[in-house]
Design a protein around this motif. Structure first.
Motif, mmCIF file in Angstrom:
data_model
loop_
_atom_site.group_PDB
_atom_site.id
_atom_site.type_symbol
_atom_site.label_atom_id
_atom_site.label_comp_id
_atom_site.label_asym_id
_atom_site.label_seq_id
_atom_site.Cartn_x
_atom_site.Cartn_y
_atom_site.Cartn_z
ATOM 1 N N HIS A 1 -8.829 -100.095 12.276
ATOM 2 C CA HIS A 1 -10.206 -100.432 12.644
ATOM 3 C C HIS A 1 -11.080 -99.203 12.420
ATOM 4 O O HIS A 1 -10.577 -98.121 12.087
ATOM 5 N N GLN B 1 -12.767 -104.607 11.661
ATOM 6 C CA GLN B 1 -13.115 -104.731 13.078
ATOM 7 C C GLN B 1 -11.881 -104.540 13.955
ATOM 8 O O GLN B 1 -11.552 -103.435 14.317
ATOM 9 N N HIS B 2 -11.161 -105.642 14.256
ATOM 10 C CA HIS B 2 -9.917 -105.451 15.010
ATOM 11 C C HIS B 2 -8.823 -104.945 14.083
ATOM 12 O O HIS B 2 -8.098 -104.016 14.404
ATOM 13 N N GLU C 1 -7.942 -111.721 13.439
ATOM 14 C CA GLU C 1 -9.332 -112.175 13.492
ATOM 15 C C GLU C 1 -9.479 -113.655 13.117
ATOM 16 O O GLU C 1 -10.523 -114.245 13.349
ATOM 17 N N GLN C 2 -8.464 -114.235 12.509
ATOM 18 C CA GLN C 2 -8.398 -115.698 12.285
ATOM 19 C C GLN C 2 -7.043 -116.193 12.772
ATOM 20 O O GLN C 2 -6.216 -116.664 11.987
#
Ligand code: NAI
Length: 377
Positions: A166, A258-259, A277-278
């Protein structure tokens, strides 16, 4: 079904991980939150615990008082969660195991390999559960990946690639921010920065999905922000016990991510990809075919993926429910029922051995080193 009694140490007001534990433990009605030593500051911890509904006599000012109070309590806690900063995990977990409590400890379980071995021995001798909160392994579609690998749906596994990178510590002028600085200070963080903080999550995921353990590794560490002592970026090549090739990249300076936790598994006849994230989907590519999306909640999933899904297809199912899945299997274990996979003290120990091996390798220009804990060699 009677509820089990649950207590937490750390996770006080404003903490990062405390809310996920409170939601996770209580999501399925398995646990009642009855005791806590929630904060480093005794008064803040007591008043916050009471604001969450804990009785005043079980809202403790520190974990030693909680140990004494709960040890003889007629309705004592069945499970204690340790969600304090890393350097305190070992002594709190050891003390509660010695007193006969079941423990869920946050990662990293300990600061050294020797401490990790002591926790493994102690949990075995005491006959108590010592779980470690590798909660990403409890997402339904991660369980689907594990089951597909075990069922041979990818053929023999050749390679696994895991990232936990990240960009949240990328700002050079933020290096003196106290919430950031401790993570790169050996006196507070130990021998490793990002590898011990996030790299171990990704490595655990790789082992968990493959059903295979880390054997050896070669690491390159970098501290890219001036003034940082411990690494903020690491690339680790590894091999598993079964000989699978592994790649891990973990970083805190990866602006644009991001993450940043994702994992890919490549077999002789198929490949899989999952990203936090998904988390509801995995991408599956059969050799010679097209990429398919397998969705949480659809028909035909493997058993554990179906069992651990709570909300209908296409609706988000996120981090607190992944933590809740850890608590579901903890409750089953405590009740002596059949339970699913639960990351344990052995996993916490393997992570610590991997961290120390990576530090050793990085100091020796990426030399390949044995990454197994001494007690498992
Ligand atoms: P934080 O700094 O946000 O909160 C720590 C809390 O523990 C605070 O409420 C503090 O007052 C309390 N505390 C500190 N010392 C204490 C003591 N001796 N007794 C009782 N309470 C005490 O920290 P954060 O980010 O919540 O991390 C806590 C732990 O959780 C760390 O070990 C971290 O690595 C882990 N973590 C795990 C995650 C996961 O995905 N499994 C995600 C985030 C954190």
């Amino acid at each position: 079904m009677t509820r089990l009694n649950w207590g937490m140490i750390g996770g006080g007001d404003g903490s990062q991980i405390g809310p996920a534990h409170r939601m996770g433990a209580q999501a399925d009605g398995n646990f009642s939150f009855v005791a806590g030593a929630l904060d480093a500051d005794a008064d803040r911890g007591k008043s916050y615990a009471q604001s969450l509904g804990i009785a005043p006599d079980r809202a403790y000012g520190n974990w030693r008082d909680m140990l004494e109070g709960e040890r003889e309590h007629p309705d004592r806690v069945d499970l204690v969660t340790v969600a304090t900063p890393n350097s305190t995990h070992f002594e709190i977990t050891r003390a509660f195991l010695e007193a006969g409590f079941n423990v869920l400890c946050e990662k990293p379980m300990t600061m050294t390999v020797e401490e990790g071995e002591e926790i493994v021995r102690l949990a075995r001798e005491a006959g108590r559960i010592c779980a470690v909160n590798y909660c990403y392994s409890a997402y339904p579609m991660v369980r689907q990946m594990k089951a597909m690998v075990a069922a041979g749906e990818l053929g023999a596994i050749r390679c696994v690639v895991a990232n936990f990178s990240h960009g949240h510590h990328a700002a050079g002028d933020d290096a003196d921010n106290p919430r950031v600085r401790w993570r790169y200070d050996p006196a507070q963080a130990g021998v490793s920065g990002q590898m011990a903080d996030c790299g171990i999550h990704a490595l655990h995921m790789a082992s968990f999905i493959l059903g295979d353990e880390l054997r050896s590794l070669s690491a390159d560490f970098a501290s890219t922000v001036p003034g940082r002592v411990l690494e903020d970026d690491a690339m680790v090549n590894f091999r598993t016990e079964k000989g699978t090739v592994g790649r891990l990249w973990t970083s805190t300076i990866a602006l644009g991510r991001q993450h940043g936790l994702d994992i890919q598994v490549f077999g002789e006849t198929g490949g899989l990809r999952w990203a936090s994230e998904q988390p509801n989907q995995i991408h599956y590519h059969r050799l010679g075919g097209r990429v398919e999306i397998i969705e949480k909640g659809e028909a035909g999933l493997h058993g554990d993926a179906a069992r651990l899904s709570r909300v209908p297809i296409a609706h988000p199912e996120g981090f607190p429910l992944a933590v809740a899945n850890i608590y579901v299997d903890l409750a089953a274990r405590i009740r002596g029922e059949v339970a699913g996979a639960l990351p344990g003290a052995e996993d916490g120990l393997r992570s610590m051995a991997a961290v120390y091996a990576a530090v050793d390798s990085a100091r020796r220009d990426g030399a390949w080193v044995d990454a197994r804990p001494p007690m498992f060699r």
